[in-house]
Each structure stands twice: as structure tokens, then as C-alpha cells.
Design an enzyme around this catalytic site. Structure first.
Site, PDB file in Angstrom:
ATOM      1  N   SER A 142       0.868  -1.190   0.000  1.00 25.81           N
ATOM      2  CA  SER A 142       0.000   0.000   0.000  1.00 25.81           C
ATOM      3  C   SER A 142       0.893   1.224   0.000  1.00 25.81           C
ATOM      4  CB  SER A 142      -0.852  -0.004   1.273  1.00 25.81           C
ATOM      5  OG  SER A 142      -1.469   1.245   1.486  1.00 25.81           O
ATOM      6  N   TYR A 155      -2.720  -0.008  10.409  1.00 25.01           N
ATOM      7  CA  TYR A 155      -2.621  -0.458   9.013  1.00 25.01           C
ATOM      8  C   TYR A 155      -1.263  -0.076   8.434  1.00 25.01           C
ATOM      9  CZ  TYR A 155      -3.827  -0.858   4.045  1.00 25.01           C
ATOM     10  OH  TYR A 155      -3.853  -1.196   2.706  1.00 25.01           O
TER      11      TYR A 155
HETATM   12  C1  8X3 Z   1      -4.901   1.679   0.781  1.00 29.76           C
HETATM   13  C2  8X3 Z   1      -4.317   3.018   0.599  1.00 29.76           C
HETATM   14  O1  8X3 Z   1      -4.566   5.440   1.308  1.00 29.76           O
HETATM   15  O2  8X3 Z   1      -6.110   3.881   2.274  1.00 29.76           O
HETATM   16  O3  8X3 Z   1      -3.947   0.694   0.915  1.00 29.76           O
HETATM   17  O4  8X3 Z   1      -3.832   3.857   2.988  1.00 29.76           O
HETATM   18  S1  8X3 Z   1      -4.723   4.067   1.859  1.00 29.76           S
END
Ligand code: 8X3
Length: 257
Positions: A142, A155
Site C-alpha cells: 500500500s 494499518y
Molecule cells: C490503501 C491506501 O490510502 O487507504 O492501501 O492507505 S490508503
């Protein structure tokens, strides 16, 4: 023993293949000539994806597998005759709480699915990928793998760890016939990613894309996976950042109106 066509056809295993980027990648790699092995937790979703592939005259197997369960991963891998490409796609984001308010259980789940899942699956498949003589490990990370933002701590931490996994693995495999490719998508509109992040709140999930002129779709990322794995064997696309034109950076998104 005469090898079956599956044993002679290049094979790609995709994690999280029941929806979104995983499903689109499975379909696209089948179009590119791979026998695809669709893995994930939801059998019915995997079967739908497989049906679309096989109805187009291509081949796909469904293998229920939770990447957080090492014995399930081992069972699937033990059953494979070959593997040329592994796409580590399973994972996702849960919650938007600040670090102060974070639930450690959410962080643990994100680490289990994104990081430990990729580690477990990659370790299990490395012998087959190496034996193929021309293997490729793809890690779908990501843009959060190299930047941080408020409410994205868990995340982002997990995706930073996946970035570290990809980089370390590439160093350790240097000299062996296995490429390590990391693809870092920015804003991709899929049916589940934001919904999971917002714990099922459809309005908040939809607001992520409000006014954005053409967020990426799963097929755009599948396209980049296909491009990287179909380069000549000596070409390793180390790290590819892919965003919609309307998103110049994590915090810089152009919205109409
Ligand atoms: C997804 C991109 O911008 O939501 O992996 O982190 S973001």
C-alpha cells in the site's frame, strides 16, 4: 507418470482471491495463461470467481485457506505440483482510531492477516517457487507502506512491515531464480476495503471516494501485477507505487465540487 496439464502449465496462487484486487488478479493471470489457485476464507466467493474464469475457458482451482492458519497453508501447498507466481494479497485495514484510542486486538488482526499471512504463505511456497526456475513473489502492500497518516497507525505499521518483508526477502534471495515484486496501491475503490476499515459503515466507506474523479479499480492493480510477472525473467520490478491521477499523495486528493 504422465504429467497432467496443470503440472505443465505455469501456476499462480493468489491469497484473498474471493473479491477485490485478489479476484481481479486471479482473473487477469488466468487470461495471461496461468493456471490459477484461488485461496481465501469464503468458499462461495472463491467459487464465483473460479466460475467466471472457467466459463471463459481458463483453468482455476479453489482452495479454502486462511493465511493466519499455518496448517491450512501447509495443506494447500502440500497439494500443489508447482507454483511459479505467488500473489500475497490477503489483508486489509480495520478501524480509523488514533493510536491513543486503538484497540490492540485490531492491530493484532492486521498484523496477522497482512504481515504474518504473507510470511507464512511465502515461506511455505518458496521451495516450489525456487524449483520452478523462474518464480515471482508479489506483495500487494500500500502507499501506507511508506507513509503514515492520522487514524491509520495499525494499518500503516502492518504495511511498513510488509515493505520490510519484501525488501529483506529480495536481498536474501539474490542469486536464486525468484523475483520479489512489491506493488503499493493508493486509492483503489473495491467493494470491501473501506467497508472493513469503517467496520461496515457504508456511508463513511463511500465518502472516501466522494467527488474523486476515477479512483483506481481492482483491475488497475491486476494490470500492474500482470505486467510485473510477465516481464522477462531477468527484470525485477522491485517497488511500484500506483495511484489514481486525482491522488498526488495520501493527503492530497482532488475532489470535484
Ligand atoms: C490503501 C491506501 O490510502 O487507504 O492501501 O492507505 S490508503
Amino acid at each position: 507418470m504422465t504429467p497432467s496439464s496443470k503440472d505443465t502449465q505455469r501456476t499462480a496462487l493468489i491469497t484473498g482471491a474471493g473479491s477485490g484486487i485478489g479476484a481481479a488478479t486471479a482473473h487477469r493471470l488466468a487470461v495471461e495463461g496461468y493456471h490459477v489457485v484461488l485461496t481465501g476464507r469464503r468458499v462461495s466467493a472463491l467459487e464465483q470467481v473460479a466460475k467466471r474464469i472457467t466459463s471463459g475457458g481458463m483453468t482455476a482451482d479453489v482452495r479454502p485457506m486462511d493465511v493466519t492458519d499455518p496448517s491450512a497453508v501447509a495443506t494447500v501447498v502440500d497439494d500443489l505440483a508447482r507454483c511459479d507466481v505467488l500473489v500475497n494479497n490477503a489483508g486489509g485495514a480495520i478501524g480509523t482510531e488514533t493510536v491513543a484510542d486503538a484497540d490492540p486486538a485490531d492491530w493484532r488482526t492486521m498484523f496477522e492477516t497482512n504481515v504474518m499471512g504473507a510470511l507464512t504463505t511465502t515461506r511455505a511456497l518458496l521451495p516450489l517457487l525456487t524449483a520452478s526456475g523462474d518464480g515471482t513473489v508479489v506483495i500487494i502492500s500500500s502507499t501506507a507502506a511508506f507513509t503514515v497518516y492520522e487514524g491509520g497507525g495499525g494499518y500503516s505499521a502492518a504495511k511498513h512491515a510488509e515493505h520490510a518483508l519484501a525488501g529483506t526477502l529480495r536481498l536474501e534471495l539474490c542469486g536464486q531464480p525468484v523475483r520479489v515484486v512489491e506493488i503499493a496501491p493508493g486509492m483503489v475503490r473495491t467493494e470491501e476495503f473501506s467497508l472493513n476499515r469503517y467496520r461496515g459503515d457504508a456511508d463513511r466507506a463511500a465518502a472516501v471516494y466522494a467527488g474523486v474523479d476515477q479512483p483506481l479499480v481492482a483491475e488497475d492493480i491486476a494490470d500492474t501485477v500482470a505486467w510485473t510477472v510477465t516481464r522477462p525473467s531477468h527484470v525485477n520490478v522491485d517497488f511500484l507505487v500506483v495511484r489514481p491521477r486525482a491522488q498526488a499523495a495520501q493527503h492530497k486528493v482532488h475532489r470535484r465540487g
